[in-house]
Design an enzyme around this catalytic site. Sequence first.
Site, short mmCIF file in Angstrom:
data_model
loop_
_atom_site.label_atom_id
_atom_site.label_comp_id
_atom_site.label_asym_id
_atom_site.label_seq_id
_atom_site.Cartn_x
_atom_site.Cartn_y
_atom_site.Cartn_z
N LYS A 73 0.83 -1.31 0.00
CA LYS A 73 0.03 0.07 0.16
C LYS A 73 0.74 1.39 -0.04
O LYS A 73 1.82 1.26 -0.74
CB LYS A 73 -0.99 -0.24 1.25
CG LYS A 73 -1.87 -1.26 1.17
CD LYS A 73 -2.63 -1.52 2.46
CE LYS A 73 -2.09 -1.87 3.56
NZ LYS A 73 -2.86 -2.64 4.48
N ASP B 239 -4.89 -7.33 9.95
CA ASP B 239 -6.30 -6.74 10.09
C ASP B 239 -7.43 -7.88 9.52
O ASP B 239 -8.37 -7.96 10.16
CB ASP B 239 -6.47 -5.43 9.12
CG ASP B 239 -6.12 -5.38 7.69
OD1 ASP B 239 -5.39 -6.86 7.44
OD2 ASP B 239 -6.01 -4.51 6.81
C1 BG6 Z 1 -10.07 -1.41 9.56
C2 BG6 Z 1 -8.98 -1.97 10.36
O1 BG6 Z 1 -11.05 -1.67 10.14
O2 BG6 Z 1 -10.07 -1.82 8.41
C3 BG6 Z 1 -7.63 -1.65 9.73
O3 BG6 Z 1 -8.56 -1.73 11.76
C4 BG6 Z 1 -7.66 -2.05 8.19
O4 BG6 Z 1 -6.43 -1.97 10.31
C5 BG6 Z 1 -8.76 -1.43 7.72
O5 BG6 Z 1 -6.49 -1.99 7.50
C6 BG6 Z 1 -8.75 -1.71 6.17
O6 BG6 Z 1 -9.66 -0.85 5.69
P1 BG6 Z 1 -8.89 0.56 5.15
O7 BG6 Z 1 -9.89 1.10 4.25
O8 BG6 Z 1 -8.81 1.34 6.41
O9 BG6 Z 1 -7.58 0.15 4.54
C1 GLC Z 2 -2.12 -5.37 2.31
C2 GLC Z 2 -1.28 -6.13 3.23
C3 GLC Z 2 -2.10 -7.02 4.28
C4 GLC Z 2 -3.42 -6.29 4.56
C5 GLC Z 2 -4.09 -5.82 3.39
C6 GLC Z 2 -5.46 -5.01 4.03
O1 GLC Z 2 -2.56 -6.43 1.31
O2 GLC Z 2 -0.43 -6.56 2.61
O3 GLC Z 2 -1.47 -7.59 5.24
O4 GLC Z 2 -4.14 -7.43 5.38
O5 GLC Z 2 -3.51 -4.93 2.75
O6 GLC Z 2 -5.27 -4.08 4.77
#
Ligand code: BG6
Ligand code: GLC
Length: 919
Positions: A177, A213
């Site tokens: 990301k 996550d």
């Molecule tokens: C959230 C989690 O609810 O969802 C994060 O707590 C996670 O850690 C996320 O990465 C994924 O969604 P976004 O859109 O925030 O990347």
């Molecule tokens: C990326 C990360 C992975 C995570 C996902 C969603 O793919 O590599 O670990 O779960 O993003 O946040």
Amino acid sequence: MLAVHLVSFLFSKVQEEPNKEVDRFLQAMRLGDEQLKDISSLFLAEMKKGLSAESNAAAVVKMLPTHVRSTPDGSEKGQFLALDLGGSRFKVLCVKVREGKGVRRGRVEMHEKIFPIPQELLEGKGAELFDHVSESLKDFVHENNINMEKKHPLAFTFSFPCEQSSLGQGLLLDWSKNFHVRGVRGKDVVQALREAIDRTGGIDVDVLALVNDTVATMMTCGLDDQHCEVGLIVGTGTNACYMEELRHIDLVEGDEGRMCVNTEWGAFGEDGTLKDYITEFDREVDAASNNPGKQIFEKMVSGMYLGELVRLVLLKMAKLGLLFDGCVSSALRTRGKISTADVAAMEEYRNGLKNTRVILKALGLTPSPEDCVAVQHISTTVSLRSSNLVAAGLVAVLTRIKENRRLRTFRVTVGVDGSVYRTHPQYPKRLHGAVRRLLPECQVRFVVSERGSSRGAALVTAVAQRRVSLRQKVDEALSPLRLSIEQLQMVKAKMRAGLEAGLRQERRSEIKMLPSFVCQLPESSEHGEVLVLALEETFFKAFLVNFNKDPQEPQLQHKIYPIPAEITQGAGTEFFDHIAGCVSDYLDYMGIKKSHLPAGLLFPFPCDQTAVGEATLLSWTKGVRATDCEGHHVVRMLQEAIERRNEFELDVAAVVNDTVGTMVGCAHGDPRCELGLIVGTGTNLCYMEELKNIKWEKDDPTDREIQRMCINTEWGGLGDDGSLDEITTSYDVAVDRNSHNPGKQRFEKMTSGMYLGEVVRQTLLDLTRRGLLFRGHVTEALKTPGIFQTKYLSQTESDRLALLQVRSILQGLGLDCTCDDAIIVKEVCGAVSRRAAQLCGAGMAAVVDKMRENSGLDRLSITAGVDGTVHKLHPHFPRVLKETLTVLAPQCNVTFLTVDDSSVRGAALVTAGAAEKKV
Ligand code: BG6
Ligand code: GLC
Ligand code: GLC
């Protein structure tokens, strides 16, 4: 499909001749069900590749074991700090989990604060990022007046691929990301966080669990729905995890139960697997990203890239004159100017077209109404492809679960989170629809994790915390069974002192040191036939031993007679009558009733001997309690019984202890064998001692030329005078108290087969009472003496046996246990049997050191003949015994020798020798 028609229709309207080029590009983004099925099976193959040890290194989909073994069961509790790093927002949280059973699932309270992360930290040094994280944590703690007097457990949601060998650790495989931080790749991120927390100072936390996550999401949703065994994120990035059978995860030992696997599916396609589905726009997005060539699937699917894909299509179409009258604004040329939120807004049900116009205008464009319709549909094509691809991935995961369960139809819940899924208006519906279409046999329910994933991370941490404290308590309880080298040295010294006292015939010596009157090791010149009558705890065995054909390899013919418990516990006369009856039957059976063969009695109990054939039973040991035998002449008791039958005569020429028989039997093949050891129902040892060291109460009846004699130590009595109290556990005390002969044979009760199962049972009882086992439930089975036989101990510890089998053994005993219980039971068995082997090793070290001193040599090499079920059947006993002996008697080199029926062969040789002398 509607979108496809609309876009084609639109092109024909916008331009007289639709541009086939662009249509082709968009066409490549439209995936039909057959293509999705193909992608799904490609992904399933990748999953298998990632799970297998052989192909994992080469696999792009890493299938990372998470060490999360169960979904929440409501018993989790506690207060936790939590960090959530890697999504679109960095958060610090405080999560309180309350216990709840059954329908009253555990309740969770939480409060959180979002802390921004400056852009430069996303591309800076690792230490700076972690310092920022830990300073935010400190601010949060202070703002919320969280009491810092005690150490707080912390859950760390970290949304990047980590290789974990336990819950509390994880090596970062790669950033993904928008993170591109230096100096962390390949490092333990928990350690990096701990170091930052130390640098920050003023906060005392224990980072107990590192959780992806996806896993945290699965756990969060699992609290409300027990069928939740998949976690899905479609947010900034995309990924999924699911509960896999442990036996399929090659990278983790053990094959019982399940473990959550973080698929890291974003990497799918890195090796070109998706080449047929990649468009020119995907290639462009990839080339301009932080991590070109990586996370190919993620770049086709997730929030970080969707807006970019739309922008690149628009740019291309504008350049080709298909949109905006061919006008291209500088904003449209700029990376990141269309966000995923824009994509979502453009597809809104009522306001979509209006939003599209506003967004395009903000980009410095002047869209016509047709442009807006076209752009809206381009956006739809891109986001629909995303939800379709996620569906294909998910179908592979669900198919995997289906295959594992060998079910045709099944029900499963998927916990979902992520900004795309949450905010894009059509996304959930499209995703659900596609999954149901592609996998109609699965009843799938999607549950959105309403308030983020940290609840789940806290649950994982609660389980980790419970395990840590369970571990500590189990370790504490078992520590008295774990002997240090110093303690083993002490046992060796006590054994040595006991041997010396016994040799001096000190009155109340706990080790009897009984002369056996076996002075010579056998020569291979025996001939003829002898009978050996072998008494065991619950059996009597009669043997006819024939030396005629091959004195080296005498022939043995035997018959076994069970001795019922009422006989071993009854009157002495009946006991010997029973034996005489068995002898009579055997002589008939062999047709030798009249042959007057010399007989030897293999008698595994302590006897005071005045000659090979003269033995007075000192006391019964092990389980035999026949009355009026102790203090009586053994051969006479048998002869009297035979006389009572008045049908045959028997000439008993020798009474031989089983240790002595074993030593002699083994020495027949190896003249260096000067020691006999038994670790079976009971334990005992004999060895060749210098005659000059043996103090005789009676006149020396032996041949003056003879210099050595085999001494039956009866070492099982060590500790009877309290000399082992220092290492005696409450479990040993209980076993002794419940035995036939309390206060007697204390060493034997810590080491031999008759008692080890009971030591284990007493330990299990205690652990259960302390609530550490069987959910604190003391069952009737557990209260039943003797239920845990020593053979189960050997089986439980067999390396070949999976925990599942251990569980079924225990269940067969009526001990209903979970996988965690089975692990603890196995550990208890290990501790008890290891201690037994070490104690025998320490005792033996005392003996061989004494033999070495007797010989006046600096180094001694001898052979020890060994027998007994514990030694023979236990998978680790012989190894631990040897290891201990090597450590405690470094100047002695002992070779262990086991010969089938060695004690019978030895007894036969002694008998033949004694009979010859008589003649
Ligand atoms: C959230 C989690 O609810 O969802 C994060 O707590 C996670 O850690 C996320 O990465 C994924 O969604 P976004 O859109 O925030 O990347
Ligand atoms: C990326 C990360 C992975 C995570 C996902 C969603 O793919 O590599 O670990 O779960 O993003 O946040
Ligand atoms: C008991 C007996 C002993 C025997 C041993 C092994 O300790 O007292 O004589 O050798 O068991 O069977």
